[in-house]
Design a protein around this motif. Structure first.
Motif, PDB file in Angstrom:
ATOM      1  N   GLU A  73       1.046  -1.088   0.072  1.00 35.76           N
ATOM      2  CA  GLU A  73      -0.275  -0.112   0.070  1.00 35.76           C
ATOM      3  C   GLU A  73       0.765   1.501  -0.283  1.00 35.76           C
ATOM      4  OE1 GLU A  73      -0.541  -2.332   2.404  1.00 35.76           O
ATOM      5  OE2 GLU A  73      -2.398  -3.428   0.846  1.00 35.76           O
ATOM      6  N   GLN A  74       1.846   0.921   1.201  1.00 31.75           N
ATOM      7  CA  GLN A  74       3.181   2.665   0.794  1.00 31.75           C
ATOM      8  C   GLN A  74       3.349   2.221  -0.678  1.00 31.75           C
ATOM      9  OE1 GLN A  74       5.129   1.216   4.260  1.00 31.75           O
ATOM     10  NE2 GLN A  74       5.199   3.082   5.200  1.00 31.75           N
ATOM     11  N   LEU A  75       3.789   1.289  -0.970  1.00 29.06           N
ATOM     12  CA  LEU A  75       4.537   1.629  -2.300  1.00 29.06           C
ATOM     13  C   LEU A  75       3.833   1.945  -3.910  1.00 29.06           C
ATOM     14  CD1 LEU A  75       6.629  -1.530  -2.523  1.00 29.06           C
ATOM     15  CD2 LEU A  75       7.551   0.520  -1.890  1.00 29.06           C
ATOM     16  N   GLU A  76       3.005   1.917  -3.448  1.00 25.92           N
ATOM     17  CA  GLU A  76       0.995   2.273  -3.995  1.00 25.92           C
ATOM     18  C   GLU A  76       1.295   3.274  -4.374  1.00 25.92           C
ATOM     19  OE1 GLU A  76      -2.055  -0.460  -3.132  1.00 25.92           O
ATOM     20  OE2 GLU A  76      -1.403  -2.199  -4.610  1.00 25.92           O
ATOM     21  N   ASP A  77       0.648   3.815  -2.611  1.00 25.61           N
ATOM     22  CA  ASP A  77       0.716   5.283  -2.754  1.00 25.61           C
ATOM     23  C   ASP A  77       1.804   6.617  -3.555  1.00 25.61           C
ATOM     24  OD1 ASP A  77      -0.512   7.759  -0.965  1.00 25.61           O
ATOM     25  OD2 ASP A  77       1.222   7.991  -0.171  1.00 25.61           O
ATOM     26  N   ILE A  78       3.068   6.264  -2.860  1.00 23.77           N
ATOM     27  CA  ILE A  78       4.606   6.386  -3.831  1.00 23.77           C
ATOM     28  C   ILE A  78       4.523   6.795  -5.354  1.00 23.77           C
ATOM     29  CG2 ILE A  78       7.142   6.530  -3.660  1.00 23.77           C
ATOM     30  CD1 ILE A  78       6.892   5.038  -0.776  1.00 23.77           C
ATOM     31  N   GLU A  79       3.671   5.043  -5.718  1.00 25.29           N
ATOM     32  CA  GLU A  79       3.946   5.612  -6.894  1.00 25.29           C
ATOM     33  C   GLU A  79       2.527   6.506  -7.517  1.00 25.29           C
ATOM     34  OE1 GLU A  79       3.133   1.934 -10.983  1.00 25.29           O
ATOM     35  OE2 GLU A  79       2.503   1.955  -8.994  1.00 25.29           O
TER      36      GLU A  79
ATOM     37  N   ILE B 122       3.268   9.529 -10.716  1.00 28.21           N
ATOM     38  CA  ILE B 122       2.632   9.363 -11.280  1.00 28.21           C
ATOM     39  C   ILE B 122       1.800  10.849 -11.446  1.00 28.21           C
ATOM     40  CG2 ILE B 122       0.280   8.665 -13.164  1.00 28.21           C
ATOM     41  CD1 ILE B 122       0.649   5.921 -11.776  1.00 28.21           C
ATOM     42  N   PHE B 123       1.776  11.197 -10.318  1.00 31.84           N
ATOM     43  CA  PHE B 123       1.531  13.132 -10.308  1.00 31.84           C
ATOM     44  C   PHE B 123       2.328  14.071 -10.925  1.00 31.84           C
ATOM     45  CE2 PHE B 123       0.068  16.989  -7.684  1.00 31.84           C
ATOM     46  CZ  PHE B 123      -0.661  17.369  -8.967  1.00 31.84           C
ATOM     47  N   ASN B 124       3.533  13.692 -10.262  1.00 36.71           N
ATOM     48  CA  ASN B 124       4.477  14.752 -10.878  1.00 36.71           C
ATOM     49  C   ASN B 124       4.603  14.045 -11.984  1.00 36.71           C
ATOM     50  OD1 ASN B 124       4.302  16.050  -7.627  1.00 36.71           O
ATOM     51  ND2 ASN B 124       6.476  14.665  -7.564  1.00 36.71           N
ATOM     52  N   LEU B 125       5.024  13.342 -12.929  1.00 34.22           N
ATOM     53  CA  LEU B 125       5.369  13.068 -13.924  1.00 34.22           C
ATOM     54  C   LEU B 125       4.267  13.632 -14.626  1.00 34.22           C
ATOM     55  CD1 LEU B 125       6.502   8.873 -14.001  1.00 34.22           C
ATOM     56  CD2 LEU B 125       7.957  11.007 -14.168  1.00 34.22           C
TER      57      LEU B 125
ATOM     58  N   GLU C  10       8.993   1.130 -11.120  1.00 31.42           N
ATOM     59  CA  GLU C  10       9.399   0.115 -10.434  1.00 31.42           C
ATOM     60  C   GLU C  10      10.141   0.640  -9.296  1.00 31.42           C
ATOM     61  OE1 GLU C  10      10.500  -3.464 -12.261  1.00 31.42           O
ATOM     62  OE2 GLU C  10      11.477  -1.845 -13.873  1.00 31.42           O
ATOM     63  N   PHE C  11      10.274   0.153  -7.787  1.00 26.15           N
ATOM     64  CA  PHE C  11      11.019   0.109  -6.899  1.00 26.15           C
ATOM     65  C   PHE C  11      12.422  -1.228  -6.111  1.00 26.15           C
ATOM     66  CE2 PHE C  11       6.914   2.720  -6.268  1.00 26.15           C
ATOM     67  CZ  PHE C  11       7.521   3.608  -6.268  1.00 26.15           C
ATOM     68  N   GLU C  12      13.292  -0.366  -5.800  1.00 26.23           N
ATOM     69  CA  GLU C  12      14.068  -1.531  -5.273  1.00 26.23           C
ATOM     70  C   GLU C  12      14.364  -0.704  -3.822  1.00 26.23           C
ATOM     71  OE1 GLU C  12      18.237  -2.008  -6.726  1.00 26.23           O
ATOM     72  OE2 GLU C  12      17.305  -2.544  -8.129  1.00 26.23           O
ATOM     73  N   GLU C  13      14.141  -1.617  -2.931  1.00 27.42           N
ATOM     74  CA  GLU C  13      14.836  -0.798  -1.391  1.00 27.42           C
ATOM     75  C   GLU C  13      15.933  -1.516  -1.506  1.00 27.42           C
ATOM     76  OE1 GLU C  13      12.130  -1.542   1.811  1.00 27.42           O
ATOM     77  OE2 GLU C  13      10.336  -2.769   0.318  1.00 27.42           O
ATOM     78  N   LYS C  14      17.252  -0.652  -1.045  1.00 27.71           N
ATOM     79  CA  LYS C  14      18.683  -0.692  -0.551  1.00 27.71           C
ATOM     80  C   LYS C  14      18.572   0.073   0.930  1.00 27.71           C
ATOM     81  CE  LYS C  14      20.662  -1.139  -5.003  1.00 27.71           C
ATOM     82  NZ  LYS C  14      21.376  -1.016  -5.649  1.00 27.71           N
ATOM     83  N   GLU C  15      18.354  -0.675   1.819  1.00 31.07           N
ATOM     84  CA  GLU C  15      18.378  -0.673   3.189  1.00 31.07           C
ATOM     85  C   GLU C  15      19.877   0.310   3.067  1.00 31.07           C
ATOM     86  OE1 GLU C  15      18.265  -3.611   6.095  1.00 31.07           O
ATOM     87  OE2 GLU C  15      17.188  -4.943   5.121  1.00 31.07           O
ATOM     88  N   PRO C  16      18.789   1.599   3.715  1.00 35.14           N
ATOM     89  CA  PRO C  16      17.784   2.239   4.394  1.00 35.14           C
ATOM     90  C   PRO C  16      16.756   2.929   3.644  1.00 35.14           C
ATOM     91  CG  PRO C  16      19.175   3.688   5.045  1.00 35.14           C
ATOM     92  CD  PRO C  16      19.930   3.086   4.584  1.00 35.14           C
ATOM     93  N   TYR C  17      17.375   2.169   1.991  1.00 41.72           N
ATOM     94  CA  TYR C  17      17.059   3.215   1.050  1.00 41.72           C
ATOM     95  C   TYR C  17      16.023   2.978   0.450  1.00 41.72           C
ATOM     96  CZ  TYR C  17      20.909   6.179   2.745  1.00 41.72           C
ATOM     97  OH  TYR C  17      22.224   6.325   3.526  1.00 41.72           O
ATOM     98  N   LEU C  18      15.458   4.156  -0.726  1.00 43.32           N
ATOM     99  CA  LEU C  18      14.603   3.351  -1.818  1.00 43.32           C
ATOM    100  C   LEU C  18      14.095   4.040  -3.087  1.00 43.32           C
ATOM    101  CD1 LEU C  18      11.501   1.938  -2.300  1.00 43.32           C
ATOM    102  CD2 LEU C  18      10.550   4.424  -1.516  1.00 43.32           C
TER     103      LEU C  18
ATOM    104  N   ASP D 248       8.513  12.492  -1.453  1.00 39.20           N
ATOM    105  CA  ASP D 248       8.474  11.788  -0.317  1.00 39.20           C
ATOM    106  C   ASP D 248       8.960  10.511  -0.281  1.00 39.20           C
ATOM    107  OD1 ASP D 248       8.218  14.524   0.906  1.00 39.20           O
ATOM    108  OD2 ASP D 248       6.528  14.105   2.128  1.00 39.20           O
ATOM    109  N   LEU D 249       9.644  10.242   0.193  1.00 39.11           N
ATOM    110  CA  LEU D 249      10.259   8.260   0.757  1.00 39.11           C
ATOM    111  C   LEU D 249      11.606   8.501  -0.445  1.00 39.11           C
ATOM    112  CD1 LEU D 249       7.265   7.126   2.432  1.00 39.11           C
ATOM    113  CD2 LEU D 249       9.782   8.027   3.529  1.00 39.11           C
ATOM    114  N   VAL D 250      11.443   8.537  -1.232  1.00 41.45           N
ATOM    115  CA  VAL D 250      12.271   8.576  -2.737  1.00 41.45           C
ATOM    116  C   VAL D 250      13.392   8.580  -2.263  1.00 41.45           C
ATOM    117  CG1 VAL D 250      12.570   8.393  -5.125  1.00 41.45           C
ATOM    118  CG2 VAL D 250      10.269   8.021  -4.489  1.00 41.45           C
ATOM    119  N   ASP D 251      14.323   8.027  -2.444  1.00 37.65           N
ATOM    120  CA  ASP D 251      15.941   8.504  -1.992  1.00 37.65           C
ATOM    121  C   ASP D 251      16.653   8.823  -3.646  1.00 37.65           C
ATOM    122  OD1 ASP D 251      14.982   8.083   1.057  1.00 37.65           O
ATOM    123  OD2 ASP D 251      15.639   6.090   0.568  1.00 37.65           O
ATOM    124  N   GLU D 252      16.087   7.436  -4.226  1.00 36.40           N
ATOM    125  CA  GLU D 252      17.660   7.602  -5.706  1.00 36.40           C
ATOM    126  C   GLU D 252      15.893   7.423  -6.642  1.00 36.40           C
ATOM    127  OE1 GLU D 252      19.167   9.486  -7.851  1.00 36.40           O
ATOM    128  OE2 GLU D 252      21.032   8.733  -6.014  1.00 36.40           O
TER     129      GLU D 252
END
Length: 116
Positions: free
Chosen positions: A7-13, A17-20, A42-50, A81-85
Motif C-alpha cells: 500500500e505504501q509503494l502504491e501511494d508513492i507510485e 505519476i501525479f508529478n510525471l 518500479e521500486f527497489e529497497e536498498k536499506e535504508p533507501y528506496l 517523499d520517501l524516494v531517496d534515489e
C-alpha cells in the motif's frame, strides 16, 4: 530499516505519476504520462533507501530535448517523499506510437484540435 508495504509503494507510485503529469513533451501539448511515454515505475529497497526506477521512451529516438526531459523525470520522481534515489531507464522497444496516448490525452488533443 524500511520495509515498505504494498500500500505504501502504491501511494508513492501515485505521487510519482501525479508529478510525471506535470512534465510535458515540448512538441505535443500532453504530459508525458498521458502520452504513454512512461512504460513502468518500479521500486527497489536498498536499506535504508528506496530507489525508484522509471522506464520510459521518447516520441522519437532523435528527440532534441531528450536530455532535459530525462532530467525532469528524475527531478519530479525525487521530489516525492520517501524516494531517496531515482533512475530513468530509457528504452526504444517497444517504440512509441500515438496509440499509446491515454484516453485523457486523446480527449485533450481533440479539444485543442491538435493532430499527431
Amino acid at each position: 530499516m524500511n520495509n515498505f508495504t504494498k500500500e505504501q509503494l502504491e501511494d508513492i507510485e501515485k505521487k510519482i505519476i501525479f508529478n510525471l503529469k506535470q512534465v510535458y513533451d515540448p512538441e505535443i501539448p500532453v504530459n508525458i504520462y498521458d502520452l504513454g511515454l512512461v512504460y513502468k515505475i518500479e521500486f527497489e529497497e536498498k536499506e535504508p533507501y528506496l530507489h525508484a526506477i522509471v522506464t520510459m521512451t521518447l516520441t522519437s529516438p532523435a528527440c532534441p530535448v531528450a536530455e532535459s526531459l530525462l532530467e525532469q523525470v528524475k527531478y519530479v520522481t525525487l521530489a516525492v517523499d520517501l524516494v531517496d534515489e531515482a533512475f530513468v531507464h530509457l528504452v526504444f522497444d517497444p517504440p512509441w506510437d500515438k496509440n499509446m496516448i491515454s484516453e485523457e490525452g486523446r480527449d485533450y488533443l481533440m479539444m485543442n484540435g491538435t493532430l499527431i
